[in-house]
Enzyme design. Structure first.
Site: not given
Ligand code: GCU
Ligand code: CA
Length: 792
Positions: A347, A533
């Site tokens: 991420d 997301e």
């Protein structure tokens, strides 16, 4: 890495001294003067005047100079060689200068990020005395129109026939001598001869040879004996009209060719009758064509399997013709081989600080790179050894205990009001019990100190942030923050994962804390536990859109994670996809089983997902790429997409990848198909970006591996098929269709199997073939991406 050329204070001093001593304009003493005829945002037009101030006639002249940043994009009335330093020599009609006479030539300069430079001119006629004379600058409006008309060239016409303000230099020449200034005026007709490896000669599909005597220049162009092989030139005309092209050639058998101007055949099957020997050269083949004002790509292309005759040179005549710089240098740039040091940060959220790109990821994993290819680990793991905090467990204990966890999820670091603010978050994982807060530091690498929580989620049966009882189908999970400034310097945070979807809140631009009274903010996308997301927003001043990137699917190797984008004119939406669907309507259907993807798959512009180019094993392919951030490098207006990805046949192992992205003609991002590597010319580290990134129309034809990313959310790894792009604009192979290319913008349109894709062609590093390769990336109107890599 820019080469610095001292813009000589010595030269200026000399000029001033001379002026002081004899009380005249320094230009009057100059034998070579450099005048900025016009100056606008990104470029300037310069005129150099060479004056023969010796007592003897001169037959040919030549001078050279070097810029610090500026680069020449086209030249008229002189022949140019070299690419900074440049050498300009006379053309046929302005080489002879009687004592006192002068000749002028002009060129257009790309400032290349610098300002208009006045370089030192060297050459026998310049005699060491140099001057720069700034003429009255024409308005930029006049300049842009003059680029396409003859008024640019008129600066070298006699004063009487010109409407352009006269430079002092042309009158100086006549005041120094009563001789007529004939050679400084352009004849009504110009004629240039372009030899191989001179300005204007761009490429041969074959070799430049010298084995058959009798040629002029350095040799002759010998095209491969095959239909379609040819020779390319680039020229400029300032006046629209009829121009004559004449080739000097030799061939022992008759050969035939098409003349292709800017990609269109304008004269077909031009006969080149046999000469008696390969050493017997004829000058007899002429073609007359109409050319509009501007630059033109000329190509002589063989129509039979014998290839072209050997071409010694091309002579062009007409109202006003000059050689232009080729789209790509005559000799291909040899690029420095990039190096890669990979890193795993899940991420990765990018921020540029201290001349490094930092990636902050989950589990307090941090890495940095100066070049986007070689990474160094800074920190990793939510433990006391992690130097990002003095003691992370103590510092962030409130968040960790709320979320009943020992680790941290994807953070974002933003530079706000002179401090680095880390938007950290912790989540229980099996449910959206999460807390998000802000920690601040004066140094990007910390130590960060907690400023307090800003949001919590997952308070089952209790009042949530918006005053109603927490409902995980509607309310967000307080994770995955990404902070951005809008074009009015307001600060925003987008966040959320699964649960109620993606939300946005406005922040106080000084403290970073949410403005009061927003609850969870505004809903932008998802809900009902949609598998969406990792939202990230970036504003593009070029397109004036905010782009919201998100990842659809599950992050693991079997989850089909993929990156999608939508856009808005406002920071807080509504965000729409290429079909115009408002993304706030995109959510799972609660009557379908949990984590329904069918309701999501058609929506958003899917930029990349699982794929593998053939023959590259795990190297040119990704599995579950996602949770990206994005960065715009202001100095070059380059855009980068940074994400983590898994790989074919490598399980859950993941690494960071950075790809450059561009905007297609419709203002949608298209992501380069291969990872980013900086292009550096091994022989000229200061070469302009335009030259480094240029792709010539003649380089495009060939076989490409094609991947279609589709719109699905699935574990399937898309494999590539082969298509052939023909030089005439056709496409055959696994799909047939057509293609176009604009060398200035590198924009391409591909029609494949009846579907139109708009994209951008770029050169990217192929780590399997160890070279930079022509690639394309394009999008259809429904938001499906295709990628192609040239493979021959
Ligand atoms: C010979 C000749 C070449 C020429 C070639 C041809 O090899 O030396 O210069 O190009 O024939 O047939 O095209
Ligand atoms: Ca040949």
């Amino acid at each position: 890495m820019k080469k610095r050329v001292p813009l000589s204070t010595e030269v200026l001093a000399t000029g001033l001294l001379a002026a002081g001593l004899i009380g005249v304009n320094p230009a009057a003493m100059a034998a070579c003067s450099y005048k900025i005829a016009s100056d606008w945002g990104s470029g300037h037009i310069a005129e150099i005047t060479v004056t023969n101030n010796t007592s003897a006639a001169v037959n040919n002249w030549s001078l050279n100079w070097q810029f610090a940043n500026n680069r020449i994009s086209s030249i008229w009335n002189a022949a140019l060689s070299g690419s900074n330093p440049y050498t300009a020599t006379n053309v046929g009609w302005n080489g002879s200068l009687q004592p006192g006479q002068s000749a002028s030539f002009g060129f257009q300069v790309d400032k290349n990020g610098g300002s208009a430079e006045q370089p030192t001119l060297n050459g026998s006629l310049c005699g060491g005395a140099v001057s720069s004379a700034q003429s009255s600058v024409i308005s930029s409006r006049a300049i842009s129109s003059s680029l396409a008309s003859s008024s640019v060239r008129s600066s070298s016409l006699p004063a009487t026939s010109s409407s352009v303000p006269r430079s002092s230099t042309s009158s100086i020449a006549s005041s120094r001598s009563s001789a007529p200034v004939s050679s400084s005026s352009a004849p009504a007709n110009t004629s240039i001869t372009i030899e191989e490896n001179q300005t204007g000669f761009c490429a041969v599909n074959g070799t430049v040879d010298s084995n058959n005597a009798g040629f002029s220049g350095a040799g002759f162009a010998n095209s491969t004996n095959a239909a379609g092989s040819g020779v390319d030139w680039k020229i400029r005309v300032d006046t629209a009209g009829q121009y004559t092209l004449r080739w000097r050639y030799a061939a022992i058998s008759a050969r035939a060719a098409d003349l292709v101007v800017n990609g269109n055949i304008v004269s077909s099957n031009i006969a080149f009758p046999a000469t008696s020997a390969w050493t017997t050269w004829a000058n007899s083949v002429n073609v007359s064509v109409y050319l509009a004002a501007g630059t033109h790509n000329l190509r002589l292309q063989a129509t039979s399997s014998e290839g072209l005759a050997n071409i010694d040179n091309l002579t062009l005549s007409g109202a006003s013709v000059s050689a232009a710089l080729c789209d790509t240098p005559n000799t291909p740039i040899s690029f420095v081989t990039p190096s890669f040091t990979n890193i795993a940060v899940h991420d990765p959220s990018v921020i540029f600080a201290n001349n490094q790109y930092y990636a902050f990821g989950s589990h307090l994993s941090v890495a940095k790179t100066p070049d986007l290819t070689n990474w160094t680990r800074v920190a990793d793991g939510v433990n006391q050894q992690n130097k990002i905090f003095n003691n992370v467990n103590n510092e962030l204990s409130e968040a960790l205990s709320w979320a009943q966890t020992t680790t941290l999820w994807a953070p974002d670091v933003a530079y706000v009001n002179g401090r680095y603010l880390m938007f950290y978050n912790a989540c229980k994982g099996d449910s959206p019990v999460s807390a998000m807060g802000i920690a601040s530091a004066s140094n990007i690498e910390g130590p960060y100190s907690d400023q307090g929580l800003i949001l919590r989620s997952g308070m089952w049966g209790q009042i949530s942030e918006d005053g109603t009882v927490y409902n995980a189908q509607v309310h967000p999970n307080a994770v995955d923050p990404a902070v951005f400034k809008d074009n009015a310097n307001r600060l925003w945070m987008i966040y959320g994962s699964y649960s109620g979807g993606i939300f946005i809140m406005q922040l106080n631009a000084t403290t970073g804390f949410p403005l009061a009274g927003q609850g969870y903010g505004k809903h932008l996308m998802g809900g009902n536990h949609s598998v969406i997301e990792g939202a990230y927003v970036i504003y593009s001043p070029e397109t004036n859109y905010y782009y919201m990137f998100v990842s659809f699917g599950g992050l693991d190797a079997a989850g089909g994670y993929n990156i999608r984008v939508s856009r808005s004119r406002n920071p807080d939406g509504p965000y729409v996809d290429a079909k115009g669907t408002n993304m706030n309507t995109v959510k799972s259907n609660p009557s379908l089983p949990l984590f329904d993807t069918a309701s999501l798959a058609p929506h958003g512009v899917k930029l990349l997902g699982n794929h593998l180019f053939s023959g590259s094993n795990d190297q040119l392919g990704y599995v579950s790429p996602g949770h990206n951030s994005a960065y715009r490098k202001a100095a070059t207006s380059q855009y980068f997409l940074m994400f983590h990805t898994r790989f074919p046949n490598r399980g859950e192992q993941h690494e960071v990848r950075t790809h450059e992205f561009f905007f297609n003609a419709d203002g949608w991002p298209v992501v380069a198909p291969l990872r980013y590597a900086e292009k550096i010319d091994a022989n000229d580290p200061s070469r302009s970006r335009a030259a480094l990134e240029a792709v010539a129309a003649t380089e495009i034809a060939g076989t490409y591996q094609l991947v279609n990313h589709g719109k699905d959310i699935s574990a399937t790894i898309k494999s590539s098929s082969n298509i052939q792009l023909a030089s005439g604009g056709g496409i055959s192979g696994a799909l047939s269709g057509s293609w176009t290319f604009d060398a200035n913008s590198r924009a391409t349109t591909l029609v494949l199997g009846g579907v139109t894709y708009r994209g951008v062609i770029s050169r990217q590093w192929n780590q399997v073939r160890n070279r930079f390769e022509v690639t394309f990336s394009a999008l259809s109107a429904d938001g499906t991406a295709i990628w192609g890599i040239k493979s021959n």
